[in-house]
Write an enzyme that holds these catalytic residues in place. Structure first.
Site, PDB file in Angstrom:
ATOM      1  N   HIS A  26       0.815  -1.217   0.000  1.00 45.95           N
ATOM      2  CA  HIS A  26       0.000   0.000   0.000  1.00 45.95           C
ATOM      3  C   HIS A  26       0.851   1.270   0.000  1.00 45.95           C
ATOM      4  CE1 HIS A  26       0.230  -0.174   4.565  1.00 45.95           C
ATOM      5  NE2 HIS A  26       0.320   1.130   4.394  1.00 45.95           N
ATOM      6  N   ASP A  58       0.317  -7.646   1.388  1.00 51.75           N
ATOM      7  CA  ASP A  58       0.704  -6.244   1.570  1.00 51.75           C
ATOM      8  C   ASP A  58       2.226  -6.085   1.592  1.00 51.75           C
ATOM      9  OD1 ASP A  58       0.277  -3.538   1.756  1.00 51.75           O
ATOM     10  OD2 ASP A  58      -0.084  -3.530   3.913  1.00 51.75           O
ATOM     11  N   SER A 140       4.707   2.748   7.851  1.00 57.19           N
ATOM     12  CA  SER A 140       4.373   1.556   7.071  1.00 57.19           C
ATOM     13  C   SER A 140       5.536   1.129   6.196  1.00 57.19           C
ATOM     14  CB  SER A 140       3.154   1.832   6.187  1.00 57.19           C
ATOM     15  OG  SER A 140       1.994   1.990   6.957  1.00 57.19           O
TER      16      SER A 140
END
Length: 289
Positions: A26, A58, A140
């Site tokens: 993402h 992911d 992230s």
């Protein structure tokens, strides 16, 4: 390190000396032509190219033109609950930030967010590590380390304070991340087992509507036409009570168990139908692209 995609940013971890970096899918999803900018801790900036990515796990791999990078040490074992956790990344653009906490839990299921989707299908993160080391936007794709500096996870998400949470962060276990990265480097994709089922957790309310005494398991809402479950005879309205002999009490448990199955494996479902239990066998396939 920091990964920049236009106005958005995330973090990454050096996976191989020859310029291979792991991050979240993402983080790089919006990259035009797969091009990103990578800013290293020494201030050096390089153009990176997304080699491959996978929305279900992911995980994405990025390549930069360097062959002198210090590769991180990825642990294959899960950390212990209560052990030291160190999150590294660029939260809100503060590059190379470090936050410290503990491993709060293992094998958690993170509900679907707007970030975790591909087209119209969404994928919850399952079997993830929970930590109270502060994780914020920009973390992230960065590393979650243990007390010896080894990577135990790839930071993925957090539950914001606006939802009433305090220090709820989540990371993909390093073994899961490295397995996905290795597959992406070999073939450009990650294989995921597919049964072709849409299910939801059984509740007492649903059981009353169905006039069934079974109050745990997952209710089959639909089967994908010509999918493994459809071909094996699974029907909407069936209640899956066990998968390969392991009791299934919720949608989260079903998804977690499915992640441990490989395409081509034979799968056995214990199903409740018309007030009796039956066993249905099928072969898992690759998830359709």
């Amino acid at each position: 390190m920091t990964i920049l995609v236009g106005e958005q940013l995330g973090s990454g971890v050096i996976y191989k000396r020859d310029g291979i970096i792991i991050t979240n899918e993402h983080v790089v999803r919006s990259a035009s032509d797969g091009k990103v900018k990578v800013v290293f801790a020494d201030g050096r900036q390089e153009e990176g190219q997304v080699k491959a990515s996978d929305a279900v796990s992911d995980i994405a791999v990025v390549k930069v033109a360097r062959d002198d990078l210090p590769a991180a040490d990825f642990q294959t074992e899960l950390p212990e609950v209560g052990s030291l956790a160190i999150a590294i990344g660029s939260p809100l653009g503060f590059e190379n930030s470090i936050t410290v906490g503990v491993i709060s839990g293992l094998n958690r299921t993170l509900p679907v967010t707007g970030e975790q989707k591909q087209g119209e299908e969404k994928y919850p993160a399952v079997d993830v590590i929970q930590t109270d080391a502060a994780i914020s936007p920009g973390n992230s794709g960065g590393a979650l380390l243990d007390g010896e500096g080894r990577v135990v996870g790839i930071n993925e998400a957090y539950v914001p304070p606006a939802e009433g949470a305090v220090s709820l962060g989540f990371a993909i276990p390093s073994a899961t991340a490295s397995d996905a990265a290795d597959q992406l480097l070999r073939t450009g994709k990650v294989r995921h087992a597919y049964l072709g089922l849409q299910v939801t957790t059984m509740t007492p309310e649903i059981a009353r509507q169905l006039s069934d005494q079974v109050t745990s398991g997952v209710l089959v809402l639909r089967t994908a036409p010509s999918g493994p479950a459809d071909k094996a005879g699974v029907l909407p309205g069936d209640i899956i009570r066990a998968l390969d002999g392991t009791p299934i009490a919720s949608n989260e448990e079903y998804l977690s168990r499915l992640r441990k199955i490989a395409p081509g494996d034979e799968v056995t479902l214990k199903v409740r139908r018309d007030a009796r239990d039956i066993v249905i066998t099928m072969k898992a396939t690759d998830r359709p692209s």
